[in-house]
Design a protein around this motif. Structure first.
Motif, short mmCIF file in Angstrom:
data_model
loop_
_atom_site.label_atom_id
_atom_site.label_comp_id
_atom_site.label_asym_id
_atom_site.label_seq_id
_atom_site.Cartn_x
_atom_site.Cartn_y
_atom_site.Cartn_z
N PRO A 49 0.81 -1.22 0.00
CA PRO A 49 0.00 0.00 0.00
C PRO A 49 0.85 1.28 0.00
CG PRO A 49 -0.95 -1.56 1.52
CD PRO A 49 0.36 -2.13 1.06
N GLY A 50 2.05 1.20 0.56
CA GLY A 50 2.92 2.37 0.53
C GLY A 50 3.28 2.77 -0.89
N LEU A 51 3.57 1.78 -1.71
CA LEU A 51 3.87 2.08 -3.12
C LEU A 51 2.64 2.62 -3.83
CD1 LEU A 51 6.15 -0.91 -4.13
CD2 LEU A 51 6.81 1.46 -3.67
N LEU A 52 1.48 2.06 -3.51
CA LEU A 52 0.24 2.57 -4.09
C LEU A 52 0.00 4.01 -3.66
CD1 LEU A 52 -2.38 2.21 -5.68
CD2 LEU A 52 -3.39 1.22 -3.61
N LEU A 53 0.27 4.30 -2.41
CA LEU A 53 0.11 5.67 -1.91
C LEU A 53 1.04 6.63 -2.64
CD1 LEU A 53 -1.00 7.80 0.00
CD2 LEU A 53 0.61 6.98 1.74
N LEU A 54 2.30 6.25 -2.82
CA LEU A 54 3.23 7.12 -3.56
C LEU A 54 2.76 7.30 -5.00
CD1 LEU A 54 6.77 6.02 -2.33
CD2 LEU A 54 5.51 8.11 -1.77
N HIS A 55 2.28 6.23 -5.60
CA HIS A 55 1.76 6.32 -6.98
C HIS A 55 0.58 7.30 -7.03
CE1 HIS A 55 0.52 5.06 -10.99
NE2 HIS A 55 -0.69 4.98 -10.49
N ASP A 56 -0.34 7.17 -6.08
CA ASP A 56 -1.50 8.07 -6.03
C ASP A 56 -1.08 9.52 -5.81
OD1 ASP A 56 -3.24 5.97 -6.49
OD2 ASP A 56 -3.93 5.84 -4.40
N LEU A 57 -0.15 9.74 -4.89
CA LEU A 57 0.31 11.11 -4.61
C LEU A 57 0.97 11.72 -5.83
CD1 LEU A 57 1.66 10.63 -0.99
CD2 LEU A 57 -0.30 12.05 -1.67
N ARG A 58 1.75 10.91 -6.56
CA ARG A 58 2.40 11.40 -7.78
C ARG A 58 1.34 11.82 -8.81
NH1 ARG A 58 3.23 9.42 -12.65
NH2 ARG A 58 5.03 10.09 -13.86
N ALA A 59 0.34 10.96 -9.01
CA ALA A 59 -0.72 11.27 -9.98
C ALA A 59 -1.50 12.51 -9.56
CB ALA A 59 -1.64 10.06 -10.13
N LEU A 60 -1.80 12.62 -8.26
CA LEU A 60 -2.52 13.80 -7.77
C LEU A 60 -1.69 15.06 -7.96
CD1 LEU A 60 -3.96 12.33 -4.45
CD2 LEU A 60 -5.26 12.92 -6.51
N HIS A 61 -0.39 14.95 -7.72
CA HIS A 61 0.50 16.09 -7.89
C HIS A 61 0.51 16.57 -9.34
CE1 HIS A 61 3.92 18.71 -7.04
NE2 HIS A 61 4.43 18.28 -8.17
N LEU A 62 0.65 15.64 -10.26
CA LEU A 62 0.68 16.02 -11.68
C LEU A 62 -0.64 16.63 -12.12
CD1 LEU A 62 2.65 12.98 -13.13
CD2 LEU A 62 3.49 15.32 -12.77
N ALA A 63 -1.76 16.08 -11.63
CA ALA A 63 -3.07 16.64 -11.99
C ALA A 63 -3.24 18.05 -11.43
CB ALA A 63 -4.18 15.72 -11.47
N ALA A 64 -2.86 18.25 -10.19
CA ALA A 64 -2.98 19.58 -9.58
C ALA A 64 -2.05 20.57 -10.27
CB ALA A 64 -2.67 19.51 -8.08
N ALA A 65 -0.84 20.13 -10.64
CA ALA A 65 0.09 21.02 -11.34
C ALA A 65 -0.48 21.42 -12.71
CB ALA A 65 1.45 20.34 -11.50
N GLY A 66 -1.12 20.48 -13.39
CA GLY A 66 -1.75 20.81 -14.66
C GLY A 66 -2.86 21.83 -14.49
N ASN A 67 -3.67 21.66 -13.46
CA ASN A 67 -4.72 22.64 -13.18
C ASN A 67 -4.12 24.00 -12.84
OD1 ASN A 67 -6.64 20.68 -13.63
ND2 ASN A 67 -7.11 20.36 -11.48
N SER A 68 -3.04 23.99 -12.10
CA SER A 68 -2.37 25.24 -11.74
C SER A 68 -1.93 26.01 -12.99
CB SER A 68 -1.17 24.96 -10.84
OG SER A 68 -0.46 26.15 -10.57
N LEU A 69 -1.39 25.29 -13.94
CA LEU A 69 -0.97 25.96 -15.19
C LEU A 69 -2.16 26.55 -15.92
CD1 LEU A 69 1.76 23.49 -16.48
CD2 LEU A 69 2.09 25.82 -15.62
N HIS A 70 -3.28 25.84 -15.93
CA HIS A 70 -4.48 26.40 -16.58
C HIS A 70 -4.98 27.65 -15.85
CE1 HIS A 70 -5.03 22.38 -18.61
NE2 HIS A 70 -5.11 23.26 -19.60
N TRP A 71 -4.94 27.62 -14.51
CA TRP A 71 -5.35 28.82 -13.76
C TRP A 71 -4.42 29.99 -14.10
CZ3 TRP A 71 -9.94 29.40 -12.18
CH2 TRP A 71 -10.65 28.38 -11.56
N GLU A 72 -3.13 29.72 -14.19
CA GLU A 72 -2.16 30.77 -14.52
C GLU A 72 -2.42 31.33 -15.92
OE1 GLU A 72 0.33 33.58 -13.81
OE2 GLU A 72 0.09 32.03 -12.27
N MET A 73 -2.70 30.44 -16.87
CA MET A 73 -2.98 30.89 -18.24
C MET A 73 -4.22 31.79 -18.26
SD MET A 73 -2.08 27.23 -20.06
CE MET A 73 -3.31 27.38 -21.30
N LEU A 74 -5.26 31.38 -17.53
CA LEU A 74 -6.48 32.20 -17.49
C LEU A 74 -6.23 33.54 -16.81
CD1 LEU A 74 -9.18 29.50 -16.67
CD2 LEU A 74 -8.87 30.73 -18.84
N ALA A 75 -5.45 33.54 -15.75
CA ALA A 75 -5.14 34.80 -15.06
C ALA A 75 -4.37 35.74 -15.99
CB ALA A 75 -4.33 34.52 -13.79
#
Length: 163
Positions: free
Chosen positions: A93-119
């Motif tokens: 489960p630790g590896l699964l947790l790291l995998h999930d955190l990585r995916a969440l990080h990349l998704a949030a970073a992508g959203n952040s870039l879209h917010w910056e573009m809109l701003a």
């Protein structure tokens, strides 16, 4: 205006997906209390962002739906809780947790870039409505990015060296 509309749609899709993924991670990692509770809070932010984008969309000739109904039913929650408890006693489960955190990080970073573009587009076009929305939501998205990054930094040494 078409570029703003496309970016609004992409961000709306990204926020909905991030909310869904945060809720799934919270359910999957229920035994990791900090992950579980913070992921639920962060999912609420993405849900609020989705609602704000849906309200903003008609001004840009777009039609975006509001937040979806909570995707996890009581039965599904109970099953996920039991699975999380059972998995909590194995090292994988630790590896699964790291995998999930990585995916969440990349998704949030992508959203952040879209917010910056809109701003930036809002500043260039002197669009106060769009700038106000981006200015209100982007800091929360940056906090989502920082949280996932911090969790990876804190958890990866222990998880990766204990296998």
């Amino acid at each position: 205006m078409k570029g703003i509309t496309l970016t609004l749609r992409a961000l709306h899709h990204g926020e909905r997906a991030l909310e869904k993924d945060l809720l799934a991670a919270a359910a999957r990692h229920r035994t990791e209390h900090e992950v579980h509770h913070v992921a639920l809070d962060l999912a609420r932010w993405s849900r609020e962002h989705t609602a704000r984008l849906a309200a903003l969309a008609p001004h840009y000739d777009a039609e975006l739906s509001g937040p979806s109904a909570r995707p996890l039913s009581g039965v599904a929650d109970a099953l996920r809780a039991k699975a999380a408890e059972a998995l909590g006693h194995r090292p994988e489960p630790g590896l699964l947790l790291l995998h999930d955190l990585r995916a969440l990080h990349l998704a949030a970073a992508g959203n952040s870039l879209h917010w910056e573009m809109l701003a930036q587009a809002a500043r260039a076009g002197r669009d106060d409505r769009l700038l106000d929305t981006a200015s209100a939501c982007h800091p929360e998205t940056l906090r989502q990015v920082r949280w996932t990054n911090t969790m990876v930094k804190v958890l990866s040494p222990q998880i990766l060296t204990s296998l």
